[in-house]
Design a protein around this motif. Structure first.
Motif, PDB file in Angstrom:
ATOM      1  N   ARG A   1      41.813  34.618  32.536  1.00  0.00           N
ATOM      2  CA  ARG A   1      41.982  33.744  33.430  1.00  0.00           C
ATOM      3  C   ARG A   1      42.962  33.976  34.441  1.00  0.00           C
ATOM      4  O   ARG A   1      43.019  33.594  35.254  1.00  0.00           O
ATOM      5  CB  ARG A   1      41.811  32.289  33.110  1.00  0.00           C
ATOM      6  CG  ARG A   1      41.438  31.419  33.928  1.00  0.00           C
ATOM      7  CD  ARG A   1      40.099  31.651  34.862  1.00  0.00           C
ATOM      8  NE  ARG A   1      39.550  30.284  35.370  1.00  0.00           N
ATOM      9  CZ  ARG A   1      38.808  30.045  36.275  1.00  0.00           C
ATOM     10  NH1 ARG A   1      38.124  31.579  36.652  1.00  0.00           N
ATOM     11  NH2 ARG A   1      38.228  29.064  36.884  1.00  0.00           N
ATOM     12  N   CYS A   2      44.114  34.490  33.881  1.00  0.00           N
ATOM     13  CA  CYS A   2      45.528  34.739  34.460  1.00  0.00           C
ATOM     14  C   CYS A   2      45.372  36.073  35.595  1.00  0.00           C
ATOM     15  O   CYS A   2      45.990  35.917  36.570  1.00  0.00           O
ATOM     16  CB  CYS A   2      46.574  34.918  33.856  1.00  0.00           C
ATOM     17  SG  CYS A   2      46.715  33.351  32.576  1.00  0.00           S
ATOM     18  N   THR A   3      44.921  37.180  34.934  1.00  0.00           N
ATOM     19  CA  THR A   3      45.288  38.296  35.501  1.00  0.00           C
ATOM     20  C   THR A   3      44.515  38.949  36.605  1.00  0.00           C
ATOM     21  O   THR A   3      44.928  39.930  37.238  1.00  0.00           O
ATOM     22  CB  THR A   3      45.689  39.503  34.527  1.00  0.00           C
ATOM     23  OG1 THR A   3      44.444  39.804  33.961  1.00  0.00           O
ATOM     24  CG2 THR A   3      46.556  38.918  33.413  1.00  0.00           C
ATOM     25  N   GLY A   4      43.351  38.589  36.655  1.00  0.00           N
ATOM     26  CA  GLY A   4      42.322  39.251  37.575  1.00  0.00           C
ATOM     27  C   GLY A   4      42.111  40.673  37.050  1.00  0.00           C
ATOM     28  O   GLY A   4      41.471  41.447  37.771  1.00  0.00           O
ATOM     29  N   TYR A   5      42.459  40.989  35.831  1.00  0.00           N
ATOM     30  CA  TYR A   5      42.365  42.392  35.038  1.00  0.00           C
ATOM     31  C   TYR A   5      42.806  43.541  35.737  1.00  0.00           C
ATOM     32  O   TYR A   5      42.775  44.354  34.893  1.00  0.00           O
ATOM     33  CB  TYR A   5      40.781  42.516  34.860  1.00  0.00           C
ATOM     34  CG  TYR A   5      39.853  41.173  34.284  1.00  0.00           C
ATOM     35  CD1 TYR A   5      39.972  41.108  33.161  1.00  0.00           C
ATOM     36  CD2 TYR A   5      39.302  40.566  35.037  1.00  0.00           C
ATOM     37  CE1 TYR A   5      38.982  39.944  32.401  1.00  0.00           C
ATOM     38  CE2 TYR A   5      38.476  39.362  34.595  1.00  0.00           C
ATOM     39  CZ  TYR A   5      38.472  39.234  33.504  1.00  0.00           C
ATOM     40  OH  TYR A   5      37.828  38.147  32.780  1.00  0.00           O
TER      41      TYR A   5
ATOM     42  N   GLN B   1      39.279  24.768  35.804  1.00  0.00           N
ATOM     43  CA  GLN B   1      40.540  25.635  35.714  1.00  0.00           C
ATOM     44  C   GLN B   1      40.169  26.581  34.692  1.00  0.00           C
ATOM     45  O   GLN B   1      40.644  27.779  34.741  1.00  0.00           O
ATOM     46  CB  GLN B   1      41.827  24.656  35.306  1.00  0.00           C
ATOM     47  CG  GLN B   1      42.368  23.869  36.346  1.00  0.00           C
ATOM     48  CD  GLN B   1      41.471  22.302  36.193  1.00  0.00           C
ATOM     49  OE1 GLN B   1      40.567  22.404  35.382  1.00  0.00           O
ATOM     50  NE2 GLN B   1      41.830  21.431  37.192  1.00  0.00           N
TER      51      GLN B   1
ATOM     52  N   TYR C   1      46.514  39.035  42.236  1.00  0.00           N
ATOM     53  CA  TYR C   1      45.052  39.473  41.457  1.00  0.00           C
ATOM     54  C   TYR C   1      44.531  38.307  40.810  1.00  0.00           C
ATOM     55  O   TYR C   1      43.099  37.864  40.954  1.00  0.00           O
ATOM     56  CB  TYR C   1      45.522  40.662  40.244  1.00  0.00           C
ATOM     57  CG  TYR C   1      46.079  41.861  40.886  1.00  0.00           C
ATOM     58  CD1 TYR C   1      45.544  42.538  42.057  1.00  0.00           C
ATOM     59  CD2 TYR C   1      47.004  42.335  40.225  1.00  0.00           C
ATOM     60  CE1 TYR C   1      46.092  43.684  42.326  1.00  0.00           C
ATOM     61  CE2 TYR C   1      47.600  43.569  40.720  1.00  0.00           C
ATOM     62  CZ  TYR C   1      47.280  44.214  41.964  1.00  0.00           C
ATOM     63  OH  TYR C   1      47.775  45.443  42.137  1.00  0.00           O
ATOM     64  N   GLY C   2      45.116  37.702  40.091  1.00  0.00           N
ATOM     65  CA  GLY C   2      44.482  36.471  39.197  1.00  0.00           C
ATOM     66  C   GLY C   2      44.235  35.526  40.335  1.00  0.00           C
ATOM     67  O   GLY C   2      42.924  34.617  39.941  1.00  0.00           O
TER      68      GLY C   2
ATOM     69  N   VAL D   1      40.669  36.297  41.858  1.00  0.00           N
ATOM     70  CA  VAL D   1      39.569  36.371  40.903  1.00  0.00           C
ATOM     71  C   VAL D   1      39.200  35.151  40.824  1.00  0.00           C
ATOM     72  O   VAL D   1      38.043  34.635  40.761  1.00  0.00           O
ATOM     73  CB  VAL D   1      40.070  37.252  39.717  1.00  0.00           C
ATOM     74  CG1 VAL D   1      38.848  36.869  38.703  1.00  0.00           C
ATOM     75  CG2 VAL D   1      40.153  38.735  40.204  1.00  0.00           C
ATOM     76  N   GLN D   2      40.291  33.929  40.732  1.00  0.00           N
ATOM     77  CA  GLN D   2      39.669  32.594  40.701  1.00  0.00           C
ATOM     78  C   GLN D   2      38.942  32.220  41.969  1.00  0.00           C
ATOM     79  O   GLN D   2      37.934  31.362  41.898  1.00  0.00           O
ATOM     80  CB  GLN D   2      40.959  31.721  40.310  1.00  0.00           C
ATOM     81  CG  GLN D   2      41.353  31.887  38.881  1.00  0.00           C
ATOM     82  CD  GLN D   2      42.561  30.885  38.463  1.00  0.00           C
ATOM     83  OE1 GLN D   2      42.829  29.782  39.259  1.00  0.00           O
ATOM     84  NE2 GLN D   2      43.134  31.123  37.443  1.00  0.00           N
TER      85      GLN D   2
ATOM     86  N   ILE E   1      32.878  32.454  34.288  1.00  0.00           N
ATOM     87  CA  ILE E   1      33.882  32.642  34.931  1.00  0.00           C
ATOM     88  C   ILE E   1      33.889  34.034  34.919  1.00  0.00           C
ATOM     89  O   ILE E   1      33.285  34.929  34.360  1.00  0.00           O
ATOM     90  CB  ILE E   1      35.456  32.118  34.313  1.00  0.00           C
ATOM     91  CG1 ILE E   1      35.529  32.727  33.118  1.00  0.00           C
ATOM     92  CG2 ILE E   1      35.432  30.811  34.338  1.00  0.00           C
ATOM     93  CD1 ILE E   1      37.009  32.625  32.455  1.00  0.00           C
ATOM     94  N   PRO E   2      34.753  34.928  35.807  1.00  0.00           N
ATOM     95  CA  PRO E   2      34.529  36.307  36.112  1.00  0.00           C
ATOM     96  C   PRO E   2      35.217  37.086  35.084  1.00  0.00           C
ATOM     97  O   PRO E   2      36.083  36.964  34.348  1.00  0.00           O
ATOM     98  CB  PRO E   2      35.431  36.620  37.475  1.00  0.00           C
ATOM     99  CG  PRO E   2      35.572  35.384  38.056  1.00  0.00           C
ATOM    100  CD  PRO E   2      35.601  34.318  37.145  1.00  0.00           C
TER     101      PRO E   2
END
Lengths: 157, 779
Positions: A135-139, B195, B674-675, B678-679, B706-707
Motif C-alpha cells: 500500500r505504500c510504494t506503488g511498487y 486507507q 509513486y505510492g 497509486v492510492q 486495492i491496486p
C-alpha cells in the motif's frame, strides 16, 4: 495436537497446538517467528508468504496440522546470518521498503521468482508478484529492487 | 544557504538518499510491529461490535461469555472509569456504547482471554438486545436539505444533541452575482475509500505497578492519543505512557483511537498485559474512512476559457461520529476550486452526521474529493469551448502572488503552469502494437477478454492543490531534543522526538538533518514516546516540515553551545565556525579541533519546541483568512486503455511532476509520489467501501480491491525544487499531492476514451460501456 516440522533448517516440535490454528499463527505466536505478517488472513495480500516444502504458500491458509512433517522456510531464513540476501540488500538500497509490512512476503515470493526465472522481464515480475499487496510504494521501487537483485545474483552465479 | 558539503565525506546529509535506519530490521523480519509484540502471560483482547447501523441497546448479558474457559474479563460501558467519550475534534464517540449504537461496527463490549480465538468466540456469546432504529444514510438528508444548498426538510431525527450538521464552511469572495458567457454545471459523487494500511490496528497494554498503564501502539500522534486515553481512564498523563510500536502504514487511518482504550481497560482490569490485533474485517469497521462526497459545481467562463466564477456545494458524509470532519470540511471548502485563480467564488461545504461508518482523515483530507469535481469541470470547459484542456488549466492557473478564495496571498512558488507543461512534455507510451500484443498489458489482463478489439486510448491531466500542516489557527508544533556526547572517543547524537514514523521515512530524514547540521555521522534515534514533548501529528504532509524544523532548531542550539565550548578552549572568538565530520573548523583559521577533544565529558543537550508561522480561523460568514501554512502542487498525466465493450480499464501510464521545494531525501520523495499516485489510481478505478442502508458490504481484501502490481503502470516522476522561503530548507510537504491529482487525471483520460460523463468515483465497468454521451448541464 503435536506438530513436528523443520523451520529454517531447524527441527521443531510443538505440543498443545489447537487444531484451528494456521501455520501463520504457529510461526508467529508459538515459534517466535513474527517476520511473516498477518494482514488479511484470507490469502489475498501475500504478507504471510513462506516456503512449504519448497513451494510458496500463504501461511494463513495452511492449517497448522498440514505443516506436520514438512519443511518450512520463512523470511527469517533468507539471509545466511552474516550478510543480507541480495534481494534484501536491493530492497534496502532502492527504497522498496517503506512501512515494510508487505516486505517479508514479497522477499520470499521474489526469491522464488528469481530461482525459476533469473532474468525476468518487468511483466514477468509483475505477474509473479500480483498476489502481494503493497500500500505504500506503488511498487515502482520494488520493481527496481527485483531488477537490481536479479542482475547481482546472475553476475555471481 | 549555509550548507557546505564540499569538505564532508558524509553521504547521509540532506539531499542524499541514505539507507533507512530500520531497513535491515524490516527486510529480515526482525522489526517489531504493533501486532508482533509479546509478553509472558499476556492475554488477548477481542471487541464485540454492533451489527446494526442504528439501534437502542435494551440490555447486555455478559454471563455466557464469562462462563467460557479461558475468559478473564468481559467489560461494557459500565466499566469505563473516566469519561466515556473521545474524539479528535470534540469528544462525541463512546469508548463502549451505552444506550445506543450509531454505526455498524460500534464497539459494545470487550473480552480478554488466554487465546485470541477464545476471546473472539466469547465475544460472540455476549447477548445484546437491540431495538433497531431507522438509520440516516444520506448526508444531504441528514442536514435537512431538500436540494443542493436548500434547507427545508423537517422531521429528521438528530443523531447527536446539537443536530446532524457537524460543520458548514462558507466562502464568499468577489461579485455575488457575476455574469459569464458560458455556464458549466456538473454533479459528482465520490465513494468511501479505505486507507487499507497492511498492518492491522494493534497494540499491547501493560499495567504498571504505579497504577498506571504503558501502551505500545501503532499510531500517527502519540500525544493526542494520550490525552484521549487519559480522559477515558480517568488517569493523569504521568500514569498513561505511550510508546510507538512498529507501524504498518497509516494514511490517516490511525489518527483516531481504535483499540487503545480497550486494551488499557482490559489490562487494568485483569492486571495482565493485554494485546489486541484486529483482523481485516474488523479493521474495515475499526477505523475512519475517506468521506464520501456529493458535489455540485457551477463554473461561469468567458469564451476564451477564463473562469469568471465558481459556485460549489459539497456534502461530506462524516458518518456516526465527528472525528476530524470539521477540518476535512474546511479543507474541501478552502482548496475546493483547485489551483485556479477565480475572482468570484461562492462555496458551501457541509459535513454531516449519519449512521454510516465514521469518516475522518485519509491522505488528501477533503481535497481529493473536490479535485475530482473541479478537474472534471475544467475538462468540460475545454470541451465546450473547443480549447485544449492543458491550455484552459494554464490560463486560469494560480501563480505566486495570486490570492486564493479565502483572500490568502500565495507567497511562495506556485508553478502550476510549469508543472503542467513539464508533465505534458514527458514522452507518451507508444501505441499498442497488435503484432506484439501482451495480454498482461491489455484491459482484462490474462483473463483474455480482448486482443485489442473495442479498446480505446485516452489521455488526461489533473493538478493537485493541498495545504501543508494544520490550519485555521491550530497551535501546530513539534518538540525535538538533541543530545551530543562523546562515546568511545566518537561523537554520537541522540534524537528524542514523539513524532511517529509510519513508513514514510521520517527516521531517515531525522538522521540526515542531524548529520547536516552537526556534522556527526552516528545519529541514534530514541524510541518515540510520550516522555518527550508533543511531536504533533504524522499527517497533513507536515512531519518533515514541523518535526524537521524542530530538529533543525535543536541542532542549531546544540551547535551554538559547541561553538562556545570550542572558543573557550581556543581562548578567543573565532569567525566562520562550522561542524564538519566530527570536527569544529573555521572558514578563516582552518581546523579548531575534534569534537572528541573539545567536548570530552561535556554533554550538550537542547530541547526545542518549534512552530511554523501562525494561521488564522476562517471568517464564519465569508471564509476569509490566512488559514493555511503552505500550499503544495503536483500535476499528473494519465494514459488509459479502455475495453469499451466490457468496461475494463488498463492504466497505461501515470506520470507526475511535483514541486517539493527541496528534496530532503529524493528516493523517499519519489516513494511518496509513486505510492500516493497509486492510492489515487485505486480510488479512481476500483476502491469503494460499499455501504447500503448503513451496512458495509465488502469488508475484506477479497471484496475491497486495492491496486496490485499488475494494475499499476510504469510511472515517470520529475521533481521541481522551488524553495519556500518560509519553510526549513525551503522544503514543501510531499506526501499528499500525488494522491489528489492522479485519480482525476485517470478520470479525465477515461472520459476522453469513452465519451461517458463518469460522474461517480470510482468508475464501475457499466459506466464505461455504451456509445458517446453529450455532456450537458443537469436539469
Amino acid at each position: 495436537m503435536r506438530i513436528t516440522c523443520t523451520v529454517n533448517g531447524q527441527a521443531r516440535e510443538l505440543d498443545d497446538v489447537w487444531e484451528g490454528e494456521s501455520l501463520l499463527y504457529v510461526l508467529r505466536e508459538r515459534m517466535g517467528l513474527p517476520g511473516s505478517k498477518n494482514a488479511c488472513e484470507q490469502g489475498e495480500c501475500g504478507s504471510c508468504t513462506v516456503y512449504l516444502d519448497g513451494e510458496t504458500v500463504c501461511s494463513c491458509l495452511v492449517a497448522a496440522g498440514q505443516a506436520d512433517g514438512r519443511e518450512i522456510r520463512t523470511v527469517e531464513g533468507l539471509s545466511d546470518g552474516e550478510r543480507l540476501h541480495p534481494i534484501q540488500q536491493a530492497f534496502v538500497e532502492t527504497g522498496a521498503v517503506q512501512c515494510g509490512f508487505c516486505t517479508p512476503g514479497l522477499l520470499v515470493q521474489i526469491e522464488d521468482l528469481l530461482r525459476r526465472t533469473p532474468d525476468p522481464t518487468d511483466l514477468e515480475i509483475r505477474e509473479a508478484l500480483a498476489g502481494n499487496l503493497c500500500r505504500c510504494t506503488g511498487y515502482e521501487q520494488i520493481l527496481e529492487a527485483v531488477r537490481l537483485a536479479a542482475g547481482r545474483i546472475r553476475s555471481t552465479a | 544557504m549555509t550548507l557546505r558539503t564540499e569538505s564532508s565525506t558524509s553521504t547521509g546529509r540532506i539531499g542524499d538518499s541514505p539507507q533507512r535506519p530500520d531497513a535491515t530490521l524490516k527486510v529480515t523480519g526482525q522489526f517489531a510491529y504493533s501486532s508482533d509484540l509479546w509478553m509472558e502471560g499476556m492475554l488477548w483482547g477481542s471487541t464485540l461490535r454492533s451489527p446494526h447501523p442504528y439501534a437502542r441497546i435494551r440490555s447486555i448479558d455478559i454471563a455466557p461469555a464469562l462462563a467460557m474457559a479461558g475468559v478473564q474479563a468481559v467489560l461494557t460501558a459500565d466499566d469505563v472509569p473516566g469519561i466515556n467519550a473521545y474524539g479528535l475534534d470534540h469528544p462525541d464517540q463512546p469508548v463502549l456504547a451505552e444506550d445506543v449504537v450509531r454505526y455498524q461496527g460500534e464497539p459494545v463490549a470487550l473480552v480478554a482471554a488466554d487465546h485470541p480465538e477464545v476471546a473472539r468466540l466469547a465475544a460472540e456469546r455476549i447477548v445484546v438486545d437491540y431495538e433497531q432504529l431507522t438509520p440516516i444514510t444520506d448526508a444531504m438528508t441528514a442536514v435537512g436539505h431538500v436540494d443542493w444548498n436548500t434547507p427545508g426538510r423537517t422531521g429528521v431525527p438528530s443523531l447527536h444533541p446539537d443536530g446532524n450538521l457537524v460543520r458548514h464552511v462558507k466562502i464568499r469572495t468577489g461579485d455575488p452575482d457575476p455574469k459569464a458567457d458560458v455556464v458549466i454545471i456538473g454533479e459528482y459523487d465520490v465513494g468511501m475509500q479505505d486507507q487499507a494500511f497492511l498492518g492491522p490496528e494493534s497494540g499491547l497494554a501493560v499495567p504498571a505497578e504505579d497504577g498506571g498503564i504503558d501502551l505500545y501502539v501503532a499510531t500517527q500522534w502519540l500525544h493526542v492519543d494520550q490525552k484521549q486515553i487519559c480522559a477515558a481512564l480517568g488517569l493523569g498523563p504521568d500514569k498513561v505512557r505511550l510508546t510507538l510500536a512498529g507501524v504498518g502504514g497509516a494514511f490517516g487511518g490511525r489518527e483516531d483511537l481504535s483499540m487503545h482504550v480497550h486494551a488499557c481497560l482490559l489490562a487494568i482490569h485483569t492486571g495482565k498485559p493485554v494485546k489486541i490485533v484486529y483482523n481485516r474485517a474488523e479493521s474495515f469497521l475499526g477505523h475512519v474512512h475517506r468521506h464520501p462526497a456529493r458535489m455540485r459545481y457551477e463554473h461561469g467562463v468567458r469564451r476564451d476559457g477564463t473562469i469568471v466564477y465558481v459556485h460549489a456545494t459539497i456534502y461530506l458524509d462524516g458518518g456516526a461520529y465527528a472525528s476530524s470532519t470539521p477540518a476535512v470540511v474546511a479543507n474541501a471548502a478552502t482548496m475546493g476550486i483547485g489551483p485556479y485563480d477565480v475572482p468570484n467564488v461562492r462555496m458551501d461545504c457541509y459535513g454531516a452526521y449519519t449512521n454510516n461508518p465514521p469518516c475522518g482523515a485519509m491522505r488528501g483530507f477533503g481535497t481529493v474529493q473536490a479535485a475530482y469535481a473541479y478537474e472534471a469541470q475544467l475538462d468540460r470547459i475545454a470541451a465546450e469551448l473547443g480549447l485544449d484542456p492543458v491550455g484552459v488549466r494554464c490560463r486560469n492557473a494560480l501563480h505566486e502572488g495570486s490570492r486564493v478564495p479565502t483572500g490568502q496571498l500565495v507567497d511562495s512558488a506556485a508553478p502550476v503552469v510549469e508543472l503542467l507543461h513539464r508533465v505534458e512534455a514527458l514522452p507518451l507510451p507508444p501505441p499498442v502494437d497488435p503484432s506484439r500484443l501482451d495480454l498482461r498489458e491489455q484491459p482484462g489482463g490474462v483473463s483474455n477478454t480482448t486482443h485489442g478489439e473495442g479498446v480505446r486510448r485516452g489521455v488526461g491531466y489533473a493538478v493537485a492543490f493541498k495545504n501543508v500542516g494544520f490550519s485555521e489557527g491550530f497551535d501546530d508544533y513539534s518538540t525535538a531534543r538533541v543530545r551530543l556526547e562523546i562515546v568511545g572517543g566518537e561523537p554520537v547524537v541522540t534524537v528524542y522526538t514523539a513524532a511517529a514514523e509510519v513508513g514514510q521515512g521520517l527516521v531517515t530524514v531525522e538522521q540526515q538533518i542531524v548529520r547536516t547540521e552537526l556534522g556527526v555521522e552516528k545519529v541514534v534515534l530514541a524510541p518515540a514516546d510520550t516522555r518527550v514533548g508533543n511531536g504533533g501529528s504524522t499527517s497533513a504532509s507536515r512531519q518533515t516540515y514541523v518535526t524537521g524544523g524542530a530538529l533543525k532548531a535543536a541542532c542549531e542550539a546544540v551547535r551554538a553551545e559547541v561553538f562556545d565550548v570550542a572558543q573557550r578552549c581556543y581562548g578567543r572568538m573565532v569567525r566562520g565556525l562550522r561542524l564538519v565530520d566530527g570536527k569544529v573548523v573555521s572558514d578563516t583559521e582552518g581546523g579548531i579541533g575534534s569534537l572528541a577533544d573539545l567536548l570530552a565529558d561535556t554533554v550538550v543537550e537542547r530541547t526545542v519546541e518549534w512552530r511554523h508561522r501562525p494561521t488564522y480561523p476562517l471568517d464564519p460568514e465569508t471564509g476569509q483568512a490566512d488559514a493555511h501554512v503552505q500550499y503544495a502542487f503536483a500535476a499528473h498525466r494519465a494514459v488509459v486503455d479502455v475495453d469499451t465493450e466490457l468496461g475494463l480499464v488498463k492504466v497505461v501510464a501515470l506520470d507526475c511532476v511535483q514541486d517539493v521545494g527541496r528534496a530532503i531525501n529524493p528516493q523517499a520523495v519519489r516513494g511518496q509520489i509513486y505510492g500516493g499516485s497509486v492510492q489515487g489510481l485505486g480510488l479512481a478505478v476500483m476502491e469503494e467501501i460499499v455501504v447500503t442502508d448503513g451496512l458495509v458490504r465488502n469488508a475484506s481484501f477479497t471484496d475491497y480491491l486495492i491496486p496490485t502490481i499488475l494494475d499499476v503502470p510504469p510511472m515517470r516522476v520529475e521533481l521541481l525544487e522551488y524553495a519556500d522561503p518560509h519553510a526549513p530548507y525551503g522544503l514543501r510537504g510531499v506526501g499528499e499531492p500525488p494522491t489528489i491529482s492522479s485519480g482525476p487525471a485517470i478520470l479525465s483520460a477515461l472520459r476522453q476514451a469513452t465519451r461517458q460523463p463518469l460522474t461517480h468515483i470510482p468508475v464501475h465497468p457499466d459506466h464505461l460501456i455504451g456509445g458517446p454521451v453529450a455532456l450537458t448541464n443537469p436539469e
